[in-house]
Design a protein around this motif. Structure first.
Motif, PDB file in Angstrom:
ATOM      1  N   ASP A   6       0.825  -1.165   0.017  1.00  0.00           N
ATOM      2  CA  ASP A   6       0.024   0.196   0.108  1.00  0.00           C
ATOM      3  C   ASP A   6       0.970   1.231   0.089  1.00  0.00           C
ATOM      4  O   ASP A   6       0.555   2.204  -0.612  1.00  0.00           O
ATOM      5  CB  ASP A   6      -0.775  -0.216   1.257  1.00  0.00           C
ATOM      6  N   LEU A  10       0.851   4.022  -3.088  1.00  0.00           N
ATOM      7  CA  LEU A  10       0.502   5.422  -2.606  1.00  0.00           C
ATOM      8  C   LEU A  10       1.733   6.241  -2.937  1.00  0.00           C
ATOM      9  O   LEU A  10       1.590   7.475  -3.718  1.00  0.00           O
ATOM     10  CB  LEU A  10       0.350   5.669  -1.116  1.00  0.00           C
ATOM     11  N   HIS A  13       1.697   6.695  -6.853  1.00  0.00           N
ATOM     12  CA  HIS A  13       0.843   7.646  -7.379  1.00  0.00           C
ATOM     13  C   HIS A  13       1.160   9.217  -6.896  1.00  0.00           C
ATOM     14  O   HIS A  13       0.929  10.011  -7.768  1.00  0.00           O
ATOM     15  CB  HIS A  13      -0.599   7.500  -6.414  1.00  0.00           C
ATOM     16  N   GLY A  14       1.762   9.312  -5.649  1.00  0.00           N
ATOM     17  CA  GLY A  14       2.166  10.626  -5.411  1.00  0.00           C
ATOM     18  C   GLY A  14       3.114  11.143  -6.245  1.00  0.00           C
ATOM     19  O   GLY A  14       3.387  12.521  -6.666  1.00  0.00           O
ATOM     20  N   ALA A  90      -0.058   8.606   5.926  1.00  0.00           N
ATOM     21  CA  ALA A  90      -0.376   7.939   4.612  1.00  0.00           C
ATOM     22  C   ALA A  90      -1.932   8.683   4.153  1.00  0.00           C
ATOM     23  O   ALA A  90      -2.086   8.942   3.181  1.00  0.00           O
ATOM     24  CB  ALA A  90      -0.651   6.450   4.706  1.00  0.00           C
ATOM     25  N   ASP A  91      -2.818   8.858   5.086  1.00  0.00           N
ATOM     26  CA  ASP A  91      -4.019   9.333   5.172  1.00  0.00           C
ATOM     27  C   ASP A  91      -4.087  10.855   4.561  1.00  0.00           C
ATOM     28  O   ASP A  91      -4.824  11.141   3.561  1.00  0.00           O
ATOM     29  CB  ASP A  91      -4.913   9.210   6.237  1.00  0.00           C
ATOM     30  N   ARG A  94      -3.005  10.687   0.980  1.00  0.00           N
ATOM     31  CA  ARG A  94      -4.264  10.521   0.030  1.00  0.00           C
ATOM     32  C   ARG A  94      -5.191  11.565  -0.009  1.00  0.00           C
ATOM     33  O   ARG A  94      -5.692  11.976  -1.195  1.00  0.00           O
ATOM     34  CB  ARG A  94      -5.006   9.279   0.811  1.00  0.00           C
ATOM     35  N   GLU A  95      -5.178  12.395   0.793  1.00  0.00           N
ATOM     36  CA  GLU A  95      -6.250  13.559   0.960  1.00  0.00           C
ATOM     37  C   GLU A  95      -5.535  14.756   0.054  1.00  0.00           C
ATOM     38  O   GLU A  95      -6.616  15.372  -0.480  1.00  0.00           O
ATOM     39  CB  GLU A  95      -6.478  14.056   2.293  1.00  0.00           C
ATOM     40  N   THR A  99      -7.546  12.151  -6.910  1.00  0.00           N
ATOM     41  CA  THR A  99      -7.932  10.715  -7.275  1.00  0.00           C
ATOM     42  C   THR A  99      -8.186  10.825  -8.784  1.00  0.00           C
ATOM     43  O   THR A  99      -7.996  12.134  -9.365  1.00  0.00           O
ATOM     44  CB  THR A  99      -9.313  10.259  -6.815  1.00  0.00           C
TER      45      THR A  99
END
Length: 145
Positions: A6, A10, A13-14, A90-91, A94-95, A99
């Motif tokens: 995960d 992440l 993606h970042g 991590a959260d 993601r925020e 997306t």
């Protein structure tokens, strides 16, 4: 193992978002959010990280694809290392990253007027003209292989 995977997803993606924003002119809007995200490393370290990211943003347009890939891999490693040290971030990462739904622009519309006896093409992706170009009303010249 799942948490490590995960983190890598992440981090990838970042890095992809950063590269995209740097290439499309959105880096300055994302820069403040990244600065807040990096705060756990302290002011001095996060300032150095932002300077490095600013330098990447300046050099990226002239970089070859191989250099861009290397930069992206470097950013993936840096994000992954940061998330390894601070898993609770991590959260927050993601925020702050859009997306795929948010990143994609709404479909554009097109209108054609006064185009008697002509063809209009509209595509939401790439158009491959093949070996002989785009031809209307004639057999394809593409050779089967």
């Amino acid at each position: 193992m799942s948490q490590e995977l995960d983190v890598m997803v992440l981090a990838t993606h970042g890095a992809q978002v950063l590269i995209t924003e740097m290439l499309t002119g959105g880096w300055q809007l994302l820069r403040e959010k990244i600065a807040r995200f990096l705060r756990r490393d302290g002011q001095e370290t996060s300032s150095r990280q932002l300077e490095m990211l600013d330098e990447i943003e300046r050099s990226l347009p002239e970089a070859s694809q191989a250099d861009r890939d290397a930069i992206q891999q470097r950013l993936v490693r840096q994000f992954a290392a940061y998330l390894d040290r601070f898993p609770e971030m991590a959260d927050e990462l993601r925020e702050l990253l859009p997306t795929k739904d948010e990143a994609s622009s709404p479909p554009s519309t097109m209108a054609a007027y006064n185009n008697t006896n002509s063809q209009i093409l509209q595509s939401l992706g790439d158009i491959d003209a093949g070996d002989g170009g785009i031809n209307y009303g004639v057999p394809s010249r593409k050779v089967e292989r």
